[in-house]
Motif scaffolding. Structure first.
Motif, PDB file in Angstrom:
ATOM      1  N   ARG A  95       0.825  -1.212   0.000  1.00 36.36           N
ATOM      2  CA  ARG A  95       0.000   0.000   0.000  1.00 36.36           C
ATOM      3  C   ARG A  95       0.856   1.257   0.000  1.00 36.36           C
ATOM      4  NH1 ARG A  95      -3.438  -3.027   4.515  1.00 36.36           N
ATOM      5  NH2 ARG A  95      -5.099  -3.906   3.221  1.00 36.36           N
ATOM      6  N   LEU A 212      -5.544  -2.826  -3.617  1.00 35.82           N
ATOM      7  CA  LEU A 212      -5.015  -2.662  -2.256  1.00 35.82           C
ATOM      8  C   LEU A 212      -5.926  -3.267  -1.188  1.00 35.82           C
ATOM      9  CD1 LEU A 212      -3.526   0.951  -2.438  1.00 35.82           C
ATOM     10  CD2 LEU A 212      -2.456  -1.252  -2.946  1.00 35.82           C
ATOM     11  N   MET A 221      -5.990   5.007   4.922  1.00 36.64           N
ATOM     12  CA  MET A 221      -4.633   4.467   4.833  1.00 36.64           C
ATOM     13  C   MET A 221      -3.624   5.510   5.261  1.00 36.64           C
ATOM     14  SD  MET A 221      -4.692   2.145   1.357  1.00 36.64           S
ATOM     15  CE  MET A 221      -5.976   0.875   1.165  1.00 36.64           C
ATOM     16  N   GLY A 225       1.295   2.711   5.209  1.00 39.17           N
ATOM     17  CA  GLY A 225       0.542   1.576   4.701  1.00 39.17           C
ATOM     18  C   GLY A 225      -0.423   0.967   5.690  1.00 39.17           C
ATOM     19  N   THR A 227      -3.739   0.474   7.753  1.00 42.47           N
ATOM     20  CA  THR A 227      -5.100   0.720   7.281  1.00 42.47           C
ATOM     21  C   THR A 227      -6.129   0.619   8.400  1.00 42.47           C
ATOM     22  OG1 THR A 227      -4.575  -0.127   5.088  1.00 42.47           O
ATOM     23  CG2 THR A 227      -6.884  -0.087   5.680  1.00 42.47           C
TER      24      THR A 227
END
Length: 259
Positions: A95, A212, A221, A225, A227
């Protein structure tokens, strides 16, 4: 001298053979995953931390496949010694790299003058939780948080009949408006923003979210990276950002929902 030369040559040939074997395994794994469906897009195949197993990113999923392509596993790999979720670490790396490539001109940004944190939010103008999140945009900004929106219409880009979905159409209308931010604000309050069309990044945003692992909105996000796949309050988001800044595991147990 001859013995040393032969040893060096043998070692080099062993490395070449190992590289060829790895390439062969990657192709075997890629072909095995691809055989599961013609619409599956395999984005990457690479050795996983577990010997004899490959890590595959495909169509927004991360799976593990044996080197011979016969077995596939869906789950997390945990480094027991380090007590670390290696699967989540792999997702975060993917990501982080993907978001870094998104051009600024493709983002709808609400930011303070000097942001301390920046988050990317995959949003949908018809999503109730997205609207609730955007209701607090001034608070996010006051806390030093810049919010970069990417559009992710939950109903997809096209209907089964091949027509643009209503959510996609409204997202495009927002993007193509003369005053994009004002129109977005109106749309997030449920107002009719009319129709407009132009060259836009909405379909690309949606495809990126799919790759993603986005499955609902809002999906937040972080730059590293990490989340959060749901709505959070400004205080919850700030606390989560500080946790990650300090290198601590993310705890958003009190987070809200998503659509």
């Amino acid at each position: 001298m001859l013995k040393t030369t032969l040893f060096t040559f043998a070692a080099s040939m062993a490395l070449v053979a190992s590289a060829h074997a790895a390439d062969g395994n990657e192709k075997t794994v890629r072909d095995a995953v691809q055989s599961l469906g013609h619409d599956i897009q395999v984005d990457s195949v690479e050795p996983s931390p577990m010997p004899g197993v490959y890590q595959v990113m495909a169509s927004g999923r991360l799976v593990y496949v044996s080197a011979d392509g016969k077995f596939m596993m869906n789950g997390d790999i945990i480094d027991i010694g380090k007590k670390q979720n290696l699967t989540e670490a792999a997702w975060a790396s993917t990501r982080r790299a993907a978001l870094a490539k998104v051009d600024d001109s493709h983002k709808l940004v609400f930011a303070p003058a000097k942001p301390k944190y920046t988050v990317t939010v995959f949003t949908d103008v018809d999503c109730a939780y997205c609207r609730e999140l955007h209701k607090h945009i001034d608070e996010f900004n006051k806390q030093g948080i810049a919010v970069q929106y990417l559009f992710w219409p939950r109903t997809g880009v096209k209907t089964t009949a091949g027509n643009d979905t209503p959510s996609y159409t409204r997202a495009v209308s927002v993007w193509c408006a003369a005053d994009r931010k004002a129109t977005f604000n109106a749309a997030m309050k449920g107002s009719d923003v009319g129709k407009a069309s132009c060259t836009n990044p909405v379909a690309d945003d949606f495809a990126l979210g799919e790759r993603l692992g986005v499955s609902g909105t809002p999906t937040i996000m972080f730059e590293d990276g990490t989340t959060i796949p749901s709505y959070v309050t400004p205080d919850q988001l700030l606390a989560a950002l500080r946790q990650r800044e300090a290198g601590k595991p993310l705890d958003v147990s009190t987070a809200g929902g998503s659509d």
